[in-house]
Scaffold this active site. Structure first.
Site, PDB file in Angstrom:
ATOM      1  N   TRP A 179       0.888  -1.177   0.000  1.00 23.25           N
ATOM      2  CA  TRP A 179       0.000   0.000   0.000  1.00 23.25           C
ATOM      3  C   TRP A 179       0.911   1.208   0.000  1.00 23.25           C
ATOM      4  O   TRP A 179       1.443   1.589   1.045  1.00 23.25           O
ATOM      5  CB  TRP A 179      -0.940   0.042   1.215  1.00 23.25           C
ATOM      6  CG  TRP A 179      -1.992   1.112   1.033  1.00 23.25           C
ATOM      7  CD1 TRP A 179      -1.864   2.446   1.309  1.00 23.25           C
ATOM      8  CD2 TRP A 179      -3.304   0.942   0.488  1.00 23.25           C
ATOM      9  NE1 TRP A 179      -3.029   3.108   0.956  1.00 23.25           N
ATOM     10  CE2 TRP A 179      -3.933   2.208   0.459  1.00 23.25           C
ATOM     11  CE3 TRP A 179      -4.020  -0.161   0.013  1.00 23.25           C
ATOM     12  CZ2 TRP A 179      -5.225   2.404  -0.014  1.00 23.25           C
ATOM     13  CZ3 TRP A 179      -5.305   0.030  -0.459  1.00 23.25           C
ATOM     14  CH2 TRP A 179      -5.901   1.309  -0.468  1.00 23.25           C
ATOM     15  N   ASP A 180       1.151   1.801  -1.160  1.00 25.05           N
ATOM     16  CA  ASP A 180       2.126   2.877  -1.230  1.00 25.05           C
ATOM     17  C   ASP A 180       1.495   4.249  -1.440  1.00 25.05           C
ATOM     18  O   ASP A 180       2.193   5.256  -1.490  1.00 25.05           O
ATOM     19  CB  ASP A 180       3.172   2.602  -2.324  1.00 25.05           C
ATOM     20  CG  ASP A 180       2.551   2.397  -3.693  1.00 25.05           C
ATOM     21  OD1 ASP A 180       1.353   2.754  -3.882  1.00 25.05           O
ATOM     22  OD2 ASP A 180       3.239   1.887  -4.587  1.00 25.05           O
TER      23      ASP A 180
END
Ligand SMILES: *[C@@H]1O[C@H](CO)[C@@H](O)[C@H](O)[C@H]1NC(C)=O
Ligand SMILES: *[C@@H]1O[C@H](CO)[C@@H](O)[C@H](O)[C@H]1NC(C)=O
Ligand SMILES: *[C@@H]1O[C@H](CO)[C@@H](O)[C@H](O)[C@H]1NC(C)=O
Ligand SMILES: *[C@@H]1O[C@H](CO)[C@@H](O)[C@H](O)[C@H]1NC(C)=O
Ligand SMILES: *[C@@H]1O[C@H](CO)[C@@H](O)[C@H](O)[C@H]1NC(C)=O
Length: 274
Positions: free
Chosen positions: A38-39
């Site tokens: 999850w960037d």
């Protein structure tokens, strides 16, 4: 060698030919490794030219997590204003079935092949073995280091960001999102995340049982409206991908042509040796 022997040899060559053709034509199913990520970056499938879409690409969001209508906005991972939307988080339907979103890499393919496709995933190991998900490819997970397929499951707080984009998007310190390669450590740590990320973060400790990169069997399926309604993205080959997907046709045709030529040469040499 007698004729029966030669006939059998031909038969096995035909089988090898058929198998190699099938293997290259069918890259819509197989086995893959998984990771969590999850960037907060704008997902790669949010660019109009990263796939053959019927309408818009994948929805992206602003710093306030509100949907953007400008699909040309640059990624927040590189100074732009587009980030990922927290709505593209996983959720459980029941004990054995969840929906979600993934970054995809299919060995030796490019994102034109997977952007906005949906896949049925069967987990084959770890605590989630036997559980299934249906996911939509909202991102790409290119990995040239591996000779394998890869699905990176989008889990808020499930891994640290690469460029501090989550910190920019929500205006909180980077440490909020946990430690490198792990994300947050416990279910309770999820409570410290920005509000829109909390539910997806808890999914990891509840339904997903904090699994560490379990392998999956995958198969492309038609996208359910549950997922399309969230990303807003539909592929042009959504209804006929197993027969007329031009992305796979070009490649597999040239592949099997090369394979046929190669096998034809091998056959000629083989027959001369008899
Ligand atoms: C977190 O991301 C890194 C870099 O892509 C990856 O190597 C690692 O396996 C990920 N961690 C998990 C638990 O998926
Ligand atoms: C879970 O939900 C899926 C999708 O609706 C359904 O196919 C499956 O039968 C359900 N499983 C259980 C154990 O309820
Ligand atoms: C997952 O397992 C179910 C039940 O065995 C099977 O029907 C389905 O085809 C499998 N899906 C994949 C992608 O392997
Ligand atoms: C998806 O959106 C359509 C159109 O608004 C609606 O009819 C449908 O019920 C939605 N599907 C789901 C699963 O929410
Ligand atoms: C495509 O999928 C449908 C439904 O699963 C199936 O009936 C059909 O035979 C498939 N076509 C090809 C060419 O595989």
């Amino acid at each position: 060698m007698d004729l029966i022997g030669r006939g059998n040899a031909l038969k096995s060559l035909a089988l090898v030919l058929a198998a190699s053709r099938w293997a290259t034509a069918d890259s819509l199913s197989g086995s893959a490794r998984t990771e969590r990520y999850w960037d907060c970056c704008k997902p790669s499938c949010s660019w109009s030219d990263h796939g053959r879409f019927m309408g818009d690409p994948v929805e992206s969001c602003g710093i306030d997590d509100a949907p953007l209508t400008d699909f040309t906005a640059g990624t927040g991972c590189n100074g732009g204003s587009a980030y990922s939307c927290a709505t593209q988080s996983p959720w459980a339907v029941n004990d054995t079935f969840s929906y979600g979103f993934v970054g995809v890499y299919i060995d030796r393919r490019t994102e034109d092949h997977w952007c906005c496709s949906c896949y049925h995933l069967n987990f084959t190991e770890g605590p989630v073995a036997g559980k299934t998900m249906i996911v939509q490819a909202h991102n790409s997970a290119y990995d040239t280091d591996i000779d394998d397929n890869k699905f990176t499951i989008a889990v808020p707080g499930g891994n640290t960001s690469f460029a501090g984009a989550c910190s920019d998007q929500y205006g909180v310190p980077e440490s909020t999102f946990g430690v490198e390669n792990q994300g947050v450590r416990t279910r309770d740590d999820c409570q410290n995340l920005p509000e829109p990320m909390i539910g997806g973060c808890m999914w990891r400790f509840d339904w997903y049982e904090n699994a560490e990169n379990p392998r999956v069997d995958f198969k492309r399926v038609s996208c359910p409206s549950e997922l399309i309604n969230i990303t807003g993205c539909i592929r042009r080959d959504e209804n006929d991908f197993n027969s007329t997907s031009s992305a796979s046709l070009t490649r597999s045709t040239s592949h099997s042509l090369v394979a046929s030529l190669f096998m034809g040469g091998a056959l000629a040499i083989f027959l001369q040796l008899l």
